[in-house]
Every structure is written in structure tokens, then in C-alpha cells.
Design a protein around this motif. Sequence first.
Motif, PDB file in Angstrom:
ATOM      1  N   ASN A  87      39.014   2.476  -4.281  1.00 26.68           N
ATOM      2  CA  ASN A  87      37.766   3.081  -4.771  1.00 26.68           C
ATOM      3  C   ASN A  87      37.886   4.593  -4.950  1.00 26.68           C
ATOM      4  O   ASN A  87      37.256   5.173  -5.830  1.00 26.68           O
ATOM      5  CB  ASN A  87      36.615   2.765  -3.808  1.00 26.68           C
ATOM      6  CG  ASN A  87      36.225   1.299  -3.842  1.00 26.68           C
ATOM      7  OD1 ASN A  87      36.380   0.633  -4.863  1.00 26.68           O
ATOM      8  ND2 ASN A  87      35.734   0.783  -2.723  1.00 26.68           N
TER       9      ASN A  87
ATOM     10  N   HIS B 175      38.810   5.595  -8.460  1.00 22.76           N
ATOM     11  CA  HIS B 175      37.961   5.213  -9.587  1.00 22.76           C
ATOM     12  C   HIS B 175      37.281   6.453 -10.153  1.00 22.76           C
ATOM     13  O   HIS B 175      36.068   6.626 -10.090  1.00 22.76           O
ATOM     14  CB  HIS B 175      36.942   4.165  -9.154  1.00 22.76           C
ATOM     15  CG  HIS B 175      37.567   2.851  -8.806  1.00 22.76           C
ATOM     16  ND1 HIS B 175      36.859   1.793  -8.271  1.00 22.76           N
ATOM     17  CD2 HIS B 175      38.853   2.409  -8.927  1.00 22.76           C
ATOM     18  CE1 HIS B 175      37.684   0.775  -8.074  1.00 22.76           C
ATOM     19  NE2 HIS B 175      38.894   1.126  -8.463  1.00 22.76           N
ATOM     20  N   THR B 176      38.104   7.345 -10.694  1.00 20.12           N
ATOM     21  CA  THR B 176      37.653   8.606 -11.283  1.00 20.12           C
ATOM     22  C   THR B 176      38.223   8.715 -12.692  1.00 20.12           C
ATOM     23  O   THR B 176      39.166   7.994 -13.045  1.00 20.12           O
ATOM     24  CB  THR B 176      38.125   9.797 -10.435  1.00 20.12           C
ATOM     25  OG1 THR B 176      39.564   9.829 -10.442  1.00 20.12           O
ATOM     26  CG2 THR B 176      37.630   9.694  -8.995  1.00 20.12           C
ATOM     27  N   PRO B 177      37.680   9.612 -13.523  1.00 23.50           N
ATOM     28  CA  PRO B 177      38.195   9.743 -14.895  1.00 23.50           C
ATOM     29  C   PRO B 177      39.692  10.032 -14.967  1.00 23.50           C
ATOM     30  O   PRO B 177      40.401   9.465 -15.802  1.00 23.50           O
ATOM     31  CB  PRO B 177      37.382  10.911 -15.454  1.00 23.50           C
ATOM     32  CG  PRO B 177      36.107  10.871 -14.699  1.00 23.50           C
ATOM     33  CD  PRO B 177      36.468  10.425 -13.320  1.00 23.50           C
TER      34      PRO B 177
ATOM     35  N   PHE C 107      41.516   6.889 -14.335  1.00 24.71           N
ATOM     36  CA  PHE C 107      41.230   5.948 -15.422  1.00 24.71           C
ATOM     37  C   PHE C 107      42.178   6.208 -16.595  1.00 24.71           C
ATOM     38  O   PHE C 107      42.767   5.285 -17.158  1.00 24.71           O
ATOM     39  CB  PHE C 107      39.777   6.091 -15.861  1.00 24.71           C
ATOM     40  CG  PHE C 107      39.394   5.205 -17.017  1.00 24.71           C
ATOM     41  CD1 PHE C 107      39.389   3.825 -16.883  1.00 24.71           C
ATOM     42  CD2 PHE C 107      39.051   5.759 -18.237  1.00 24.71           C
ATOM     43  CE1 PHE C 107      39.036   3.007 -17.954  1.00 24.71           C
ATOM     44  CE2 PHE C 107      38.698   4.950 -19.312  1.00 24.71           C
ATOM     45  CZ  PHE C 107      38.699   3.577 -19.172  1.00 24.71           C
TER      46      PHE C 107
ATOM     47  N   ASP D 133      40.105  16.654 -19.498  1.00 23.26           N
ATOM     48  CA  ASP D 133      39.577  16.230 -18.203  1.00 23.26           C
ATOM     49  C   ASP D 133      39.929  17.237 -17.116  1.00 23.26           C
ATOM     50  O   ASP D 133      39.080  17.599 -16.286  1.00 23.26           O
ATOM     51  CB  ASP D 133      40.143  14.855 -17.850  1.00 23.26           C
ATOM     52  CG  ASP D 133      39.790  14.423 -16.442  1.00 23.26           C
ATOM     53  OD1 ASP D 133      38.617  14.081 -16.207  1.00 23.26           O
ATOM     54  OD2 ASP D 133      40.689  14.442 -15.577  1.00 23.26           O
TER      55      ASP D 133
ATOM     56  N   PRO E 105      30.966  15.493 -13.040  1.00 20.49           N
ATOM     57  CA  PRO E 105      30.482  14.092 -13.066  1.00 20.49           C
ATOM     58  C   PRO E 105      29.581  13.795 -14.255  1.00 20.49           C
ATOM     59  O   PRO E 105      29.592  12.671 -14.773  1.00 20.49           O
ATOM     60  CB  PRO E 105      29.713  13.956 -11.744  1.00 20.49           C
ATOM     61  CG  PRO E 105      30.263  15.026 -10.865  1.00 20.49           C
ATOM     62  CD  PRO E 105      30.576  16.165 -11.784  1.00 20.49           C
TER      63      PRO E 105
ATOM     64  N   ASN F 131      31.498  11.292 -17.558  1.00 18.61           N
ATOM     65  CA  ASN F 131      30.933  10.049 -17.011  1.00 18.61           C
ATOM     66  C   ASN F 131      31.692   8.843 -17.562  1.00 18.61           C
ATOM     67  O   ASN F 131      32.528   8.967 -18.465  1.00 18.61           O
ATOM     68  CB  ASN F 131      29.440   9.954 -17.303  1.00 18.61           C
ATOM     69  CG  ASN F 131      29.141  10.027 -18.798  1.00 18.61           C
ATOM     70  OD1 ASN F 131      29.533   9.147 -19.554  1.00 18.61           O
ATOM     71  ND2 ASN F 131      28.462  11.095 -19.219  1.00 18.61           N
ATOM     72  N   SER F 132      31.396   7.680 -17.020  1.00 22.87           N
ATOM     73  CA  SER F 132      32.138   6.471 -17.389  1.00 22.87           C
ATOM     74  C   SER F 132      31.997   6.137 -18.868  1.00 22.87           C
ATOM     75  O   SER F 132      32.955   5.675 -19.512  1.00 22.87           O
ATOM     76  CB  SER F 132      31.666   5.292 -16.541  1.00 22.87           C
ATOM     77  OG  SER F 132      30.275   5.067 -16.711  1.00 22.87           O
ATOM     78  N   HIS F 133      30.814   6.384 -19.439  1.00 25.56           N
ATOM     79  CA  HIS F 133      30.592   6.099 -20.858  1.00 25.56           C
ATOM     80  C   HIS F 133      31.490   6.967 -21.735  1.00 25.56           C
ATOM     81  O   HIS F 133      32.112   6.482 -22.697  1.00 25.56           O
ATOM     82  CB  HIS F 133      29.123   6.330 -21.202  1.00 25.56           C
ATOM     83  CG  HIS F 133      28.763   5.983 -22.611  1.00 25.56           C
ATOM     84  ND1 HIS F 133      28.814   4.693 -23.095  1.00 25.56           N
ATOM     85  CD2 HIS F 133      28.362   6.773 -23.659  1.00 25.56           C
ATOM     86  CE1 HIS F 133      28.457   4.681 -24.375  1.00 25.56           C
ATOM     87  NE2 HIS F 133      28.179   5.931 -24.734  1.00 25.56           N
TER      88      HIS F 133
ATOM     89  N   CYS G  55      34.322   8.407 -20.837  1.00 27.19           N
ATOM     90  CA  CYS G  55      35.727   8.030 -20.624  1.00 27.19           C
ATOM     91  C   CYS G  55      36.109   6.785 -21.416  1.00 27.19           C
ATOM     92  O   CYS G  55      37.190   6.726 -22.021  1.00 27.19           O
ATOM     93  CB  CYS G  55      35.980   7.807 -19.142  1.00 27.19           C
ATOM     94  SG  CYS G  55      35.890   9.302 -18.142  1.00 27.19           S
ATOM     95  N   VAL G  56      35.236   5.779 -21.415  1.00 27.58           N
ATOM     96  CA  VAL G  56      35.511   4.556 -22.174  1.00 27.58           C
ATOM     97  C   VAL G  56      35.574   4.859 -23.666  1.00 27.58           C
ATOM     98  O   VAL G  56      36.449   4.342 -24.388  1.00 27.58           O
ATOM     99  CB  VAL G  56      34.446   3.483 -21.874  1.00 27.58           C
ATOM    100  CG1 VAL G  56      34.581   2.301 -22.828  1.00 27.58           C
ATOM    101  CG2 VAL G  56      34.564   3.004 -20.433  1.00 27.58           C
TER     102      VAL G  56
END
Length: 322
Positions: free
Chosen positions: A51, A54-56, A59, A119, A131, A135-137, A139-140
Amino acid sequence: MGNYSRHEDFLLLGFLLGPEVRILVALILIAVYLLTLFGNMTILFIIVNTNRLHTPMYFFLGNLSVLDLAFSTVTVPNFLKNLLSGIKTISFVGCMAQAYCYFFLGTVEYFLLTCMSYDRYVAICNPLRYPAIMNSHVCVQAVSFCWLGGFFSVLYPTIIITQLSYCKSNIIDHFFCDSEPLLKLSCSDTHLVRLMAFVLSSLVILCSLVLTVISYAYIVSAILRIPTGIGRQKAFNTCASHLTLFLMTTSVSILLYVIPSEKSSLGARKVPALLSSIVKPFLSPFVYTLRNDLVKGILGEIFGQGKTIVAQRLQKLLPCQI
């Protein structure tokens, strides 16, 4: 221009080696390939199952490990087959597929490395907003752009190459289907595809280089303003692995695809290509592991837990001493 026949198979000349040397090179290549698989799969395993990672940054690193696995698999198995069996043929379709995958994955790598430099810029220069920005969006979306951008940017030049006539010879002076030795076999006019390949490779490599240099200019400026030496060292360690990998990748690619091919022989391209397709994917996980204290710490915890579990199971298997 007349009618030209297309060879059903190409012959990859590779390196001219004696039987004993060929076996030795094959054994070394097998060891390097297995270590490449092990190293990158280990990085992927700890990123997925930890866990804290689980950072950019991790990723992007996970995608880079997937890329290295695919990159080495594109060239190494076929090269091994040629060394061990002595059969150096590759089908026309297989050759075009290998060339496409090689340049597709290479383009994706530059896009990923550029995203990773941004990044690191946000993490060091805007830590409080990090953050929200990464964010996750976001990064994806960035990773999707990297893969789709690489897929489509190489597609049209590859289609053109498949339509060329190859009548001069079927011998490719390389260990895989690289573009330049392949184009030298064509009887068709290759000026357009050469220009297109040069422009695309120059844009990808040089734009990535410029954006990364700009990011690191801001990063260095921010690091120098940190009052303590420990703080500066910690900030530098967060981007040292990425910078090392980027310099390795860029230096080899500029030699191969930005410097005009007339200034270098085909034989001189084999060694940089070997470094790019085999050595660099092998070194990447070790660069990140050896220069990243968090990854080293997690690996130490995993191996420590593994030793404890093995010791407990062995203790249960041993007969009770009276």
C-alpha cells in the motif's frame, strides 16, 4: 520501376561468432533475460502488494516495468533461437511485427519517462499540491496517453514499410528487424519513410529531453533552496533513479535514431541497439532498487518474512526432540 518480388523470409545476420563463442553468448543472454524477468516482476509484485507504493511515482514505475518486460521479449527470444539453432530466418510478417513492437515500446518509454519527470517536478516543487495535481484520474489519463500515443505514432510509418518492395536481398545486417537495415534492402523510394522516421524519432526524443531538462532545472533550483544537507540529499534521492534511467535511454537513442544514418555504419548500430533492447531492461529494476531506500526496505521486509515462514515450517517438519 518494374516488377519486384517480395521475399517470404528475411535472414537476420546478427553477430558473426564462432560455435563456442555463440554458445557462451547464448548462455549469458539467457541469464540476463531471466534476471530481467525476475527483476521487473519483483518490482511489479511489490508495487501491487504494498500500500505504501500506491503512489503516482510507483504507478509510472510499474508501467515502466511492464514496458521493460515486453521490450526485452520482443528481441531476446528470437535472438536466442538464432544463436542456439543457427536458423536465422524470420518471416516477413514476424519481421514487421518485431519492428513495430520495438519502436512502439520505445516511444511509450519516452512518454512515460517524461511523465515521471513532471511527477518529480510536482513532488519537489509543489509538495503541498502534489496529491491534488497528481491524482489517480490524472495518472491514468497520462499513462493511457503514453500507450495510445506510442501505438498510433508508429503505426503509419510501419504500414508504409510493409508496402515497400524488397528485392535487393533478404539478409538484414542486424540481430533484429531494425528500420535502417531493413530499408536498405528495399528497391522502392524510401526517402519519404526515412524522413518520416527521422522527424518522428527526433520529435519524441528531443521533446522528451527538453521537457525533462526544464523539469529538472526547476527541481535543482528547489533542491538548492532547501536549508539542510539531509533535506537536499533526500530530495535528490527521490529523482536520482529516474534521471539515471533517462540519461541511459536518451544517450543510446540519440546515437541510433537522431544522428543521420549515413554517419554511422550498420555494424556500429548493433552495440547501441544491444544496450537499448537487452542491457537497459536488465538494469532498470536494479537502478530503482539500489537507489531507492523505500524499495530496498520493503524488499528486506519481504525477505525477512520469507525467512521467518520457512523457519517456522521447517520447525514443524522436524521431529520433536525428547
